[in-house]
Scaffold this motif. Structure first.
Motif, PDB file in Angstrom:
ATOM      1  N   THR A 186       0.833  -1.213   0.000  1.00 22.80           N
ATOM      2  CA  THR A 186       0.000   0.000   0.000  1.00 22.80           C
ATOM      3  C   THR A 186       0.860   1.252   0.000  1.00 22.80           C
ATOM      4  N   THR A 187       1.903   1.280   0.835  1.00 23.37           N
ATOM      5  CA  THR A 187       2.802   2.429   0.879  1.00 23.37           C
ATOM      6  C   THR A 187       3.836   2.289  -0.233  1.00 23.37           C
ATOM      7  N   ARG A 188       3.734   3.176  -1.223  1.00 17.44           N
ATOM      8  CA  ARG A 188       4.663   3.109  -2.358  1.00 17.44           C
ATOM      9  C   ARG A 188       5.625   4.284  -2.361  1.00 17.44           C
ATOM     10  N   ASP A 189       5.207   5.401  -1.771  1.00 19.58           N
ATOM     11  CA  ASP A 189       6.067   6.566  -1.707  1.00 19.58           C
ATOM     12  C   ASP A 189       6.568   6.730  -0.272  1.00 19.58           C
ATOM     13  N   ILE A 190       7.352   7.757  -0.057  1.00 22.60           N
ATOM     14  CA  ILE A 190       7.928   8.034   1.252  1.00 22.60           C
ATOM     15  C   ILE A 190       7.003   8.989   2.011  1.00 22.60           C
ATOM     16  N   ILE A 191       6.633   8.619   3.238  1.00 25.10           N
ATOM     17  CA  ILE A 191       5.836   9.501   4.098  1.00 25.10           C
ATOM     18  C   ILE A 191       6.747  10.000   5.213  1.00 25.10           C
ATOM     19  N   GLU A 192       6.861  11.325   5.359  1.00 25.73           N
ATOM     20  CA  GLU A 192       7.791  11.917   6.323  1.00 25.73           C
ATOM     21  C   GLU A 192       7.040  12.825   7.281  1.00 25.73           C
ATOM     22  N   GLU A 193       7.281  12.642   8.577  1.00 32.16           N
ATOM     23  CA  GLU A 193       6.619  13.443   9.609  1.00 32.16           C
ATOM     24  C   GLU A 193       7.602  13.695  10.755  1.00 32.16           C
ATOM     25  N   TYR A 194       7.337  14.770  11.536  1.00 33.10           N
ATOM     26  CA  TYR A 194       8.071  14.993  12.789  1.00 33.10           C
ATOM     27  C   TYR A 194       7.230  14.475  13.941  1.00 33.10           C
ATOM     28  N   VAL A 195       7.874  13.748  14.851  1.00 29.97           N
ATOM     29  CA  VAL A 195       7.207  13.173  16.008  1.00 29.97           C
ATOM     30  C   VAL A 195       7.964  13.601  17.259  1.00 29.97           C
ATOM     31  N   ASN A 196       7.235  13.981  18.292  1.00 32.50           N
ATOM     32  CA  ASN A 196       7.841  14.346  19.571  1.00 32.50           C
ATOM     33  C   ASN A 196       7.824  13.130  20.483  1.00 32.50           C
ATOM     34  N   ILE A 197       8.997  12.552  20.710  1.00 34.78           N
ATOM     35  CA  ILE A 197       9.120  11.395  21.592  1.00 34.78           C
ATOM     36  C   ILE A 197       9.799  11.841  22.886  1.00 34.78           C
ATOM     37  N   ARG A 198       8.983  12.198  23.867  1.00 30.45           N
ATOM     38  CA  ARG A 198       9.480  12.611  25.193  1.00 30.45           C
ATOM     39  C   ARG A 198      10.537  13.713  25.084  1.00 30.45           C
ATOM     40  N   GLY A 199      10.264  14.666  24.226  1.00 34.79           N
ATOM     41  CA  GLY A 199      11.162  15.806  24.058  1.00 34.79           C
ATOM     42  C   GLY A 199      12.173  15.655  22.952  1.00 34.79           C
ATOM     43  N   VAL A 200      12.325  14.455  22.418  1.00 35.16           N
ATOM     44  CA  VAL A 200      13.264  14.224  21.306  1.00 35.16           C
ATOM     45  C   VAL A 200      12.496  14.331  19.995  1.00 35.16           C
ATOM     46  N   PRO A 201      12.896  15.255  19.108  1.00 32.18           N
ATOM     47  CA  PRO A 201      12.212  15.344  17.816  1.00 32.18           C
ATOM     48  C   PRO A 201      12.699  14.261  16.863  1.00 32.18           C
ATOM     49  N   LEU A 202      11.771  13.453  16.377  1.00 30.05           N
ATOM     50  CA  LEU A 202      12.099  12.429  15.383  1.00 30.05           C
ATOM     51  C   LEU A 202      11.609  12.890  14.030  1.00 30.05           C
ATOM     52  N   LYS A 203      12.513  12.931  13.075  1.00 30.85           N
ATOM     53  CA  LYS A 203      12.128  13.132  11.680  1.00 30.85           C
ATOM     54  C   LYS A 203      11.920  11.732  11.127  1.00 30.85           C
ATOM     55  N   ILE A 204      10.674  11.270  11.196  1.00 34.46           N
ATOM     56  CA  ILE A 204      10.396   9.854  10.985  1.00 34.46           C
ATOM     57  C   ILE A 204       9.839   9.613   9.592  1.00 34.46           C
TER      58      ILE A 204
END
Length: 461
Positions: free
Chosen positions: A257-275
């Motif tokens: 189903t996922t064919r392209d890249i999906i990019e988001e920022y997530v806040n994990i207990r104060g650590v920013p993840l560019k996921i």
């Protein structure tokens, strides 16, 4: 440093808003505002006391047409952000009034500010050093409380104070060694060399302590580049949605189903993840999916952290083993998903292949194991230590490079001392280290570097 011209720019974000701000700075700021502002009972901008607000209207002097109702804030030099006369016009935050008022300021003596020019003037006029000025943009771009605290600490001079201390210690050593050079009859050369060696060792330890924070600082500033990989339909998109706490990625039982890249920022207990959620890694004849798989592999190779998702309800496949082999040189957390189903995965083999890496059992469907995943990420970023609340981090690539170069000059100075060479040679290396550290705060940096730094700022800041 006196600036002869007056600059003007919109200081608020592009788009519609309740309030918009046009900022003026320079020797003619009040004169420009006088031409446009009509206060209550004929009050002009120059009549407004410093650090007070006046209500009135902005008009087009050519026609006396009212442009907008505004609040006018005056901050006279040197008690302003730039240490120049500053006027802020607070109007309604639509594009039309902002553009019209900005155009009027430009027509009456101001020029459009360059990117970051207000902060550049604050630096040139001595209100901020270069490290503090760079912290301004870090505050604007901060994505979590932890990254905001780090940037605010830098703006308050936390890092700058440590750099100044290092430079002062180096300067004291240089003075001592030069005294030995100038007064050889006093027979203090040998003692000066011994004291310099001890001092250099202390400086090296202090720089190493700062450099040890560079990886964490960069992550807090830019985000931990994290990629979710695995075969199709193992729960990658479900994991992304769970971390985001919203349905961002499409989740179905259909592989691929996922064919392209999906990019988001997530806040994990104060650590920013560019996921990044990627296409499932598998052999495929579908051209679009194949491109997605190739992009997933490329992103995986440059990621700071890889979250490998495996299906606990299915035996390891050749594709799984291939991915496990590909990840031997990378920072990986292995997630055994779907543990709510009967386990058929060879867990012992996964643990053996990923020796020394975290292997966590989770169920995205039931929400189990996600707390452990978040803690594992935090432990990795802070190297298992509690997140410091007020320590100075080295978060800027430029700062880290200058520290490493200064460290090398100090190491050269120590080697020169150990070789018994004259103090003159030691002083050369010490002075080079002193100058490199000065590049961080801007005391020994060239105009070209200053221009490059402020060019990254937004116009109006």
């Amino acid at each position: 440093m006196y600036q002869e011209d007056t600059i003007s720019a919109v200081a608020t974000a592009v788009g519609e808003g309740g309030i918009g701000i046009i900022r003026l700075s320079g020797p003619q700021a009040l004169k420009v505002a006088d031409a446009l502002f009509r206060g209550v009972r004929g009050r002009r901008a120059s009549d407004v006391a410093s650090h007070t607000v006046a209500y009135g209207r902005i008009v087009d002097p050519a026609t006396e047409t009212v442009v907008d109702e505004v609040l006018l804030l005056v901050m006279r030099a040197p008690r302003s952000y730039t240490r120049e006369d500053v006027v802020e016009i607070h109007c309604h935050g639509g594009p039309a009034p902002l553009r019209k008022i900005l155009d009027l300021t430009l027509a009456h003596g101001a020029r459009l500010a360059e990117p970051g020019e207000f902060t550049k003037r604050a630096f040139l006029n001595g209100r901020l050093d270069l490290a503090q000025a760079e912290a301004v943009i870090d505050i604007i771009r901060a994505k979590t409380d932890a990254s905001l605290r780090m940037a605010v600490n830098h703006l308050a001079g936390g890092l700058s104070a440590q750099i100044r201390t290092l430079r002062d210690d180096i300067l004291a050593m240089i003075a001592h060694l030069e005294a030995a050079i100038d007064f050889p009859e006093e027979d203090i050369e040998e003692l000066a060399a011994e004291q310099a060696a001890a001092g250099i060792n202390g400086l090296l330890a202090a720089i190493d302590k700062l450099l040890a924070t560079a990886q964490t600082g960069r992550i807090l500033r830019e985000g931990l580049e994290t990629v979710i990989i695995g075969k199709p339909n193992v729960g990658k998109s479900s994991l992304l949605n769970a971390l985001l706490r919203e349905k961002r990625a499409i989740v179905t039982d259909i592989p691929g189903t996922t064919r392209d890249i999906i990019e988001e920022y997530v806040n994990i207990r104060g650590v920013p993840l560019k996921i990044v959620d990627t296409a499932g890694i598998r052999e495929t004849t579908d051209l679009v999916e194949k491109i997605g798989v190739e992009r997933a592999q490329e992103i995986m190779r440059r990621a700071d952290l890889v979250l490998l998702v495996l299906d606990a309800s299915a035996p390891l496949s050749a594709e799984d083993r291939q991915v496990l082999d590909m990840l031997q040189q990378q920072q990986v957390i292995v997630l055994i998903n779907k543990t709510d189903l009967p386990v058929r995965l060879e867990l012992d083999e996964v643990t053996a292949r990923m020796a020394g890496r975290r292997v966590l059992r989770i169920s995205v469907l039931e929400g189990t194991g996600l707390d452990e995943l978040e803690q594992a990420i935090v432990d990795m970023v802070y190297a298992g230590k509690a997140a410091p609340s007020d320590s100075a981090f080295v978060s800027n690539v430029r700062h880290a490079a200058a520290l490493r170069q200064a460290r090398q000059h100090l190491a050269d100075a120590l080697a020169t001392t150990s070789a018994g060479m004259p103090p003159d040679f030691v002083v050369i290396d010490l002075r080079a280290a002193w100058e490199k550290l000065g590049e961080i705060t801007g005391e020994t940096v060239g105009d070209d570097i200053i221009d490059q730094i402020f060019a990254r700022f937004c116009i109006g800041k």
